[in-house]
Design a protein around this motif. Sequence first.
Motif, PDB file in Angstrom:
ATOM      1  N   LEU A  23       0.721  -1.103  -0.034  1.00  0.00           N
ATOM      2  CA  LEU A  23      -0.070   0.044   0.058  1.00  0.00           C
ATOM      3  C   LEU A  23       1.041   1.235  -0.107  1.00  0.00           C
ATOM      4  N   ASP A  24       1.060   1.749  -1.022  1.00  0.00           N
ATOM      5  CA  ASP A  24       2.060   2.986  -1.302  1.00  0.00           C
ATOM      6  C   ASP A  24       1.093   4.182  -1.107  1.00  0.00           C
ATOM      7  N   THR A  25       1.358   4.955   0.115  1.00  0.00           N
ATOM      8  CA  THR A  25       0.812   6.357   0.495  1.00  0.00           C
ATOM      9  C   THR A  25       1.844   7.324   0.326  1.00  0.00           C
ATOM     10  N   SER A  26       2.864   6.932  -0.271  1.00  0.00           N
ATOM     11  CA  SER A  26       3.980   8.014  -0.444  1.00  0.00           C
ATOM     12  C   SER A  26       3.625   9.193  -1.425  1.00  0.00           C
ATOM     13  N   GLY A  27       2.642   8.789  -2.412  1.00  0.00           N
ATOM     14  CA  GLY A  27       2.679   9.516  -3.725  1.00  0.00           C
ATOM     15  C   GLY A  27       3.619   9.509  -4.711  1.00  0.00           C
ATOM     16  N   GLU A  28       4.436   8.155  -4.612  1.00  0.00           N
ATOM     17  CA  GLU A  28       5.388   7.754  -5.636  1.00  0.00           C
ATOM     18  C   GLU A  28       4.780   6.727  -6.381  1.00  0.00           C
ATOM     19  N   ALA A  29       3.671   6.151  -6.020  1.00  0.00           N
ATOM     20  CA  ALA A  29       3.062   4.963  -6.819  1.00  0.00           C
ATOM     21  C   ALA A  29       2.619   5.425  -8.131  1.00  0.00           C
ATOM     22  N   PRO A  31       0.791   3.841 -12.009  1.00  0.00           N
ATOM     23  CA  PRO A  31      -0.138   3.261 -12.214  1.00  0.00           C
ATOM     24  C   PRO A  31      -0.191   1.667 -12.400  1.00  0.00           C
ATOM     25  N   GLY A  32       1.025   1.143 -12.585  1.00  0.00           N
ATOM     26  CA  GLY A  32       1.431  -0.147 -12.740  1.00  0.00           C
ATOM     27  C   GLY A  32       1.530  -1.057 -11.700  1.00  0.00           C
ATOM     28  N   GLY A  33       1.382  -0.308 -10.170  1.00  0.00           N
ATOM     29  CA  GLY A  33       1.568  -1.188  -9.224  1.00  0.00           C
ATOM     30  C   GLY A  33       3.029  -0.949  -8.522  1.00  0.00           C
ATOM     31  N   PRO A  34       3.523  -1.904  -7.896  1.00  0.00           N
ATOM     32  CA  PRO A  34       4.769  -1.544  -7.020  1.00  0.00           C
ATOM     33  C   PRO A  34       5.881  -1.670  -8.067  1.00  0.00           C
ATOM     34  N   LYS A  35       6.794  -0.806  -7.988  1.00  0.00           N
ATOM     35  CA  LYS A  35       8.081  -0.752  -8.647  1.00  0.00           C
ATOM     36  C   LYS A  35       8.600  -2.114  -8.676  1.00  0.00           C
ATOM     37  N   PRO A  36       9.518  -2.371  -9.683  1.00  0.00           N
ATOM     38  CA  PRO A  36      10.029  -3.659  -9.796  1.00  0.00           C
ATOM     39  C   PRO A  36      10.954  -4.125  -8.547  1.00  0.00           C
ATOM     40  N   GLU A  37      11.719  -3.089  -7.874  1.00  0.00           N
ATOM     41  CA  GLU A  37      12.600  -3.418  -6.963  1.00  0.00           C
ATOM     42  C   GLU A  37      11.598  -3.666  -5.415  1.00  0.00           C
ATOM     43  N   GLU A  38      10.432  -3.014  -5.623  1.00  0.00           N
ATOM     44  CA  GLU A  38       9.523  -3.361  -4.367  1.00  0.00           C
ATOM     45  C   GLU A  38       8.728  -4.482  -4.444  1.00  0.00           C
ATOM     46  N   ARG A  39       8.462  -5.006  -5.942  1.00  0.00           N
ATOM     47  CA  ARG A  39       7.689  -6.367  -6.133  1.00  0.00           C
ATOM     48  C   ARG A  39       8.751  -7.404  -5.738  1.00  0.00           C
ATOM     49  N   HIS A  40       9.706  -7.083  -6.144  1.00  0.00           N
ATOM     50  CA  HIS A  40      11.171  -8.179  -5.465  1.00  0.00           C
ATOM     51  C   HIS A  40      11.062  -8.249  -3.987  1.00  0.00           C
ATOM     52  N   ARG A  41      11.046  -7.124  -3.452  1.00  0.00           N
ATOM     53  CA  ARG A  41      11.061  -7.369  -1.840  1.00  0.00           C
ATOM     54  C   ARG A  41       9.842  -7.825  -1.256  1.00  0.00           C
ATOM     55  N   LEU A  42       8.558  -7.528  -1.855  1.00  0.00           N
ATOM     56  CA  LEU A  42       7.426  -8.366  -1.540  1.00  0.00           C
ATOM     57  C   LEU A  42       7.600 -10.086  -1.696  1.00  0.00           C
ATOM     58  N   ASP A  43       8.328 -10.271  -2.733  1.00  0.00           N
ATOM     59  CA  ASP A  43       8.290 -11.685  -3.004  1.00  0.00           C
ATOM     60  C   ASP A  43       9.322 -12.193  -1.978  1.00  0.00           C
ATOM     61  N   LEU A  44      10.591 -11.392  -1.783  1.00  0.00           N
ATOM     62  CA  LEU A  44      11.418 -11.678  -0.553  1.00  0.00           C
ATOM     63  C   LEU A  44      10.758 -11.916   0.664  1.00  0.00           C
ATOM     64  N   ILE A  45      10.084 -10.997   1.261  1.00  0.00           N
ATOM     65  CA  ILE A  45       9.724 -11.404   2.675  1.00  0.00           C
ATOM     66  C   ILE A  45       8.383 -12.290   2.594  1.00  0.00           C
ATOM     67  N   THR A  46       7.773 -12.812   1.676  1.00  0.00           N
ATOM     68  CA  THR A  46       6.783 -13.812   1.371  1.00  0.00           C
ATOM     69  C   THR A  46       7.471 -15.032   1.440  1.00  0.00           C
ATOM     70  N   GLN A  47       8.578 -15.269   0.492  1.00  0.00           N
ATOM     71  CA  GLN A  47       9.352 -16.425   0.770  1.00  0.00           C
ATOM     72  C   GLN A  47       9.924 -16.579   2.143  1.00  0.00           C
ATOM     73  N   ASP A  48      10.644 -15.323   2.856  1.00  0.00           N
ATOM     74  CA  ASP A  48      11.062 -15.709   3.941  1.00  0.00           C
ATOM     75  C   ASP A  48       9.816 -16.259   5.049  1.00  0.00           C
ATOM     76  N   MET A  49       8.776 -15.759   5.291  1.00  0.00           N
ATOM     77  CA  MET A  49       7.914 -16.033   5.930  1.00  0.00           C
ATOM     78  C   MET A  49       7.324 -17.719   5.634  1.00  0.00           C
ATOM     79  N   ARG A  50       7.375 -18.000   4.577  1.00  0.00           N
ATOM     80  CA  ARG A  50       7.070 -19.405   4.011  1.00  0.00           C
ATOM     81  C   ARG A  50       8.158 -20.222   4.600  1.00  0.00           C
ATOM     82  N   GLN A  51       9.404 -19.952   4.266  1.00  0.00           N
ATOM     83  CA  GLN A  51      10.687 -21.034   4.613  1.00  0.00           C
ATOM     84  C   GLN A  51      10.660 -20.937   5.965  1.00  0.00           C
ATOM     85  N   ARG A  52      10.476 -19.880   6.971  1.00  0.00           N
ATOM     86  CA  ARG A  52      10.576 -19.866   8.339  1.00  0.00           C
ATOM     87  C   ARG A  52       9.356 -20.957   9.034  1.00  0.00           C
ATOM     88  N   LEU A  53       8.247 -20.703   8.460  1.00  0.00           N
ATOM     89  CA  LEU A  53       6.998 -21.602   8.611  1.00  0.00           C
ATOM     90  C   LEU A  53       7.271 -22.848   8.710  1.00  0.00           C
TER      91      LEU A  53
END
Length: 161
Positions: A23-29, A31-53
Motif C-alpha cells: 500500500l503505497d501512500t507516499s505519492g510515488e506510486a 499506475p502499474g503497481g509496485p516498482k520492480p524493486e518493491e515487487r522483488h522485496r514483497l516476494d522476498l519477505i513472502t518467501q522468508d515467511m513461508r520458509q521460516r514457517l
Amino acid sequence: MSLPLAAPAEAATRVAVFGFELLDTSGEAGPGGPKPEERHRLDLITQDMRQRLAAAGYEVIDLAPQAARIEDAAPFRNCNSCELPIARALGADIEVIGLVQKVSNLILNINFQLRDVETGKVLRAGSADIRNNTDESWMRGISYLIRNRLLDPPLTGRAAP
C-alpha cells in the motif's frame, strides 16, 4: 515379544501464506503497481515467511490451484476477508496475510495477520516500522516480526504445528 505400535503421527498444521501486498501512500506510486524493486522485496519477505514457517514444522500450502481466485480478489486489504474461502478451498488450517505500507522511501511499515481459517479469528498479528526502502531493511523487519510476533511465544491450539 511384540513391539508397541507407534501412534500415527499427527499431520502438520496446514498454512496458506498469501503474498505480501504493498500500500503505497507516499505519492510515488505509479499506475502499474509496485516498482520492480518493491515487487522483488514483497516476494522476498513472502518467501522468508513461508520458509521460516516450514522450518518451524508447518505444512506451507502451494497456492497455485487458487491463483485465479487470488488474483481476482486482490488486494486482500480491500476485500473484507475474501481470502478465507480461498484458504478453505486449499485445505488450510490457518492463513497469513501481509501488507507493507510505504509512507515514503524512508518510512515503511510491515504488517501481518495469522487467522484461523475455519472461524476467521485473528490468532496473531504484528507490525514493524522500518527505515529505508532496501532489501536489507525489509528482511530485518520481517525477521523481527516472525521471531517476536509470529512464533514467540509458540503457537498453540489449531495454530500449532
